[in-house]
Motif scaffolding. Structure first.
Motif, short mmCIF file in Angstrom:
data_model
loop_
_atom_site.label_atom_id
_atom_site.label_comp_id
_atom_site.label_asym_id
_atom_site.label_seq_id
_atom_site.Cartn_x
_atom_site.Cartn_y
_atom_site.Cartn_z
N GLY A 35 8.86 11.23 2.31
CA GLY A 35 8.07 9.79 2.19
C GLY A 35 7.98 9.28 3.38
O GLY A 35 8.33 9.67 4.66
N GLU A 72 7.13 3.28 1.89
CA GLU A 72 8.27 2.17 1.48
C GLU A 72 8.21 1.38 2.50
O GLU A 72 8.95 1.49 3.48
CB GLU A 72 9.61 2.95 1.35
CG GLU A 72 10.40 2.13 0.31
CD GLU A 72 11.53 2.87 -0.24
OE1 GLU A 72 12.75 2.36 -0.26
OE2 GLU A 72 11.66 4.28 -0.45
N ALA A 104 1.04 0.61 -0.51
CA ALA A 104 2.46 1.18 -0.74
C ALA A 104 2.54 1.32 -2.41
O ALA A 104 3.10 2.14 -2.86
CB ALA A 104 3.62 0.31 -0.22
N ASP A 105 2.54 0.07 -3.07
CA ASP A 105 2.66 0.10 -4.58
C ASP A 105 1.68 1.47 -5.12
O ASP A 105 2.24 1.65 -6.21
CB ASP A 105 2.43 -1.34 -5.15
CG ASP A 105 3.27 -2.27 -4.91
OD1 ASP A 105 4.47 -1.80 -4.42
OD2 ASP A 105 3.04 -3.54 -4.77
N ARG A 106 0.54 1.13 -4.87
CA ARG A 106 -0.65 2.26 -5.31
C ARG A 106 0.05 3.82 -4.82
O ARG A 106 0.02 4.45 -5.78
CB ARG A 106 -1.83 2.00 -4.81
CG ARG A 106 -3.00 2.85 -5.43
CD ARG A 106 -4.22 2.88 -4.63
NE ARG A 106 -4.25 3.32 -3.18
CZ ARG A 106 -4.47 4.58 -3.03
NH1 ARG A 106 -4.45 5.51 -3.81
NH2 ARG A 106 -4.57 4.93 -1.51
N ARG A 107 0.26 3.95 -4.02
CA ARG A 107 0.79 5.38 -3.56
C ARG A 107 2.11 5.73 -3.95
O ARG A 107 2.38 6.88 -4.40
CB ARG A 107 0.75 5.58 -2.03
CG ARG A 107 -0.88 5.41 -1.45
CD ARG A 107 -0.87 5.35 0.04
NE ARG A 107 -0.19 6.73 0.65
CZ ARG A 107 -0.30 7.06 1.79
NH1 ARG A 107 -1.11 6.35 2.63
NH2 ARG A 107 0.55 7.84 2.38
N GLY A 108 3.15 4.82 -3.86
CA GLY A 108 4.38 5.53 -4.26
C GLY A 108 5.14 6.09 -3.15
O GLY A 108 6.30 6.52 -3.46
N ASP A 109 4.75 6.71 -2.11
CA ASP A 109 5.35 7.58 -1.12
C ASP A 109 5.39 6.75 0.13
O ASP A 109 6.06 7.18 1.32
CB ASP A 109 4.48 8.91 -0.79
CG ASP A 109 3.11 8.52 -0.02
OD1 ASP A 109 2.53 7.33 -0.39
OD2 ASP A 109 2.68 9.42 0.82
N LYS A 136 17.91 -3.80 -1.69
CA LYS A 136 16.64 -4.06 -2.57
C LYS A 136 16.71 -5.52 -3.21
O LYS A 136 17.92 -5.77 -3.94
CB LYS A 136 16.45 -3.24 -3.69
CG LYS A 136 15.57 -1.83 -3.09
CD LYS A 136 15.41 -0.88 -4.14
CE LYS A 136 14.44 0.12 -3.51
NZ LYS A 136 13.84 0.93 -4.45
#
Length: 79
Positions: free
Chosen positions: A44, A68, A61-66, A79
């Motif tokens: 990641g 952070e 970042a939200d779209r891809r997921g990899d 978090k």
């Protein structure tokens, strides 16, 4: 205690302005280099920034997921 292992490549930025999409280029380049020993899935990407992130980077970042994004609040409080 969890025995799961997660591999990540990170870049820290100490800029006075929010970090944007161009800051993904270097960690993506590093992730693409041939590894000496593969550890499973591609690592990641962590982006750490004291001044936060632009809206376009957060959306990506939200779209891809990899990817952070980690800002100071998350570094110190989780978090």
């Amino acid at each position: 205690m969890s025995t799961a292992t997660e591999t990540a490549i990170g870049e820290a930025e100490g800029t006075l302005t929010p970090v944007g999409l161009p800051h993904l280029e270097r960690p993506e380049h590093l992730r693409g280099l041939p590894p000496g020993a593969r550890v499973g899935a591609l690592p990641g990407l962590l982006l750490l920034a004291r001044s936060g992130f632009t809206g376009d980077l957060r959306r990506e970042a939200d779209r891809r997921g990899d990817v952070e994004p980690v800002d100071l609040h998350r570094m110190y409080r989780g978090k």
